[in-house]
Motif scaffolding. Structure first.
Motif, PDB file in Angstrom:
ATOM      1  N   ILE A 119       0.841  -1.206   0.000  1.00 52.81           N
ATOM      2  CA  ILE A 119       0.000   0.000   0.000  1.00 52.81           C
ATOM      3  C   ILE A 119       0.875   1.254   0.000  1.00 52.81           C
ATOM      4  O   ILE A 119       0.638   2.191  -0.764  1.00 52.81           O
ATOM      5  CB  ILE A 119      -0.973  -0.013   1.189  1.00 52.81           C
ATOM      6  N   LEU A 131      -5.052   6.899   3.762  1.00 52.94           N
ATOM      7  CA  LEU A 131      -4.258   5.684   3.894  1.00 52.94           C
ATOM      8  C   LEU A 131      -4.928   4.718   4.859  1.00 52.94           C
ATOM      9  O   LEU A 131      -5.001   3.517   4.612  1.00 52.94           O
ATOM     10  CB  LEU A 131      -2.846   6.035   4.372  1.00 52.94           C
ATOM     11  N   ASP A 155      -8.107   4.392   5.524  1.00 51.05           N
ATOM     12  CA  ASP A 155      -9.253   3.773   4.839  1.00 51.05           C
ATOM     13  C   ASP A 155      -8.790   2.670   3.891  1.00 51.05           C
ATOM     14  O   ASP A 155      -9.404   1.605   3.817  1.00 51.05           O
ATOM     15  CB  ASP A 155     -10.047   4.826   4.069  1.00 51.05           C
ATOM     16  N   GLU A 156      -7.707   2.922   3.195  1.00 46.57           N
ATOM     17  CA  GLU A 156      -7.174   1.949   2.243  1.00 46.57           C
ATOM     18  C   GLU A 156      -6.676   0.681   2.957  1.00 46.57           C
ATOM     19  O   GLU A 156      -6.898  -0.437   2.502  1.00 46.57           O
ATOM     20  CB  GLU A 156      -6.050   2.598   1.444  1.00 46.57           C
ATOM     21  N   ARG A 199       2.405   1.878  -3.361  1.00 48.61           N
ATOM     22  CA  ARG A 199       1.460   2.470  -4.322  1.00 48.61           C
ATOM     23  C   ARG A 199       1.390   3.985  -4.169  1.00 48.61           C
ATOM     24  O   ARG A 199       1.072   4.703  -5.110  1.00 48.61           O
ATOM     25  CB  ARG A 199       0.061   1.871  -4.132  1.00 48.61           C
ATOM     26  N   HIS A 200       1.686   4.463  -2.968  1.00 46.63           N
ATOM     27  CA  HIS A 200       1.683   5.906  -2.709  1.00 46.63           C
ATOM     28  C   HIS A 200       3.066   6.524  -2.931  1.00 46.63           C
ATOM     29  O   HIS A 200       3.271   7.708  -2.663  1.00 46.63           O
ATOM     30  CB  HIS A 200       1.208   6.184  -1.280  1.00 46.63           C
ATOM     31  N   ALA A 252      -8.078  -3.182   2.760  1.00 46.00           N
ATOM     32  CA  ALA A 252      -7.186  -4.281   2.392  1.00 46.00           C
ATOM     33  C   ALA A 252      -7.222  -5.415   3.421  1.00 46.00           C
ATOM     34  O   ALA A 252      -7.037  -6.574   3.074  1.00 46.00           O
ATOM     35  CB  ALA A 252      -5.763  -3.777   2.219  1.00 46.00           C
TER      36      ALA A 252
END
Length: 170
Positions: A49, A162, A164-165, A52-53, A169
């Motif tokens: 994650i 982040l 929330d992501e 990806r950022h 996941a």
């Protein structure tokens, strides 16, 4: 904190955090080292994650090493730590502020890191999970709101988005 509820990825992150603290010459493992530990864990949800950022282990390490933990506080009073570092290296040579080198032996956890470990359990319980994964550690770092969040913000990552992501996941 006993680590029996920690999944393999979370345990690896803690081991990597201790190594990061040694590399940075820290006397204790702090939240920023836990973040580096997450970024060192090859199979972790948190690492994927964060990648990806655009946050990598190297970029986070450099932010922590180069700017230290008080860069934002100093900036608030008009002191640019990068300029100070450049002037000192100009006067005393490259690496003048890098410290004595790696620390050996087992490192304890700073109070803020202990809080993150405690919060990771609370995050797992909140999500009704029976184990603590690296994702729970990342949620705890965000919730703790300290130095690791400063690194996230420096990398232009919104901690709430982040969060929330990561929840999605998990």
């Amino acid at each position: 904190m006993p680590f029996q509820r920690f999944h393999t990825d979370a345990r690896q992150a803690v081991v990597h955090a201790q190594e990061a603290a040694r590399q940075l010459g820290a006397g204790q493992v702090g939240p920023e080292h836990l973040l580096l530990g997450l970024l060192d864990s090859p199979d972790g949800v948190a690492r994927r994650i964060l990648a990806r950022h655009g946050l990598t282990r190297l970029s986070a390490y450099e932010m922590i090493r180069r700017n230290g933990l008080d860069a934002q506080a100093l900036a608030a009073i008009g002191i640019d730590l990068a300029v100070v570092r450049d002037k000192l290296e100009e006067a005393f040579g490259p690496g003048a502020l890098d410290g004595p080198g790696p620390v050996r032996g087992r490192l304890g956890f700073a109070p803020a890191a202990k809080k993150v470990l405690e919060l990771s359990l609370r995050e797992a319980i909140r999500l009704k999970h029976d184990h603590i994964s690296d994702g729970h550690l990342l949620l705890a770092l965000i919730r703790e709101g300290g130095t690791a969040v400063d690194v996230l913000r420096s990398a232009s990552i919104d901690p709430e988005a982040l969060r929330d992501e990561v929840v999605a996941a998990l």
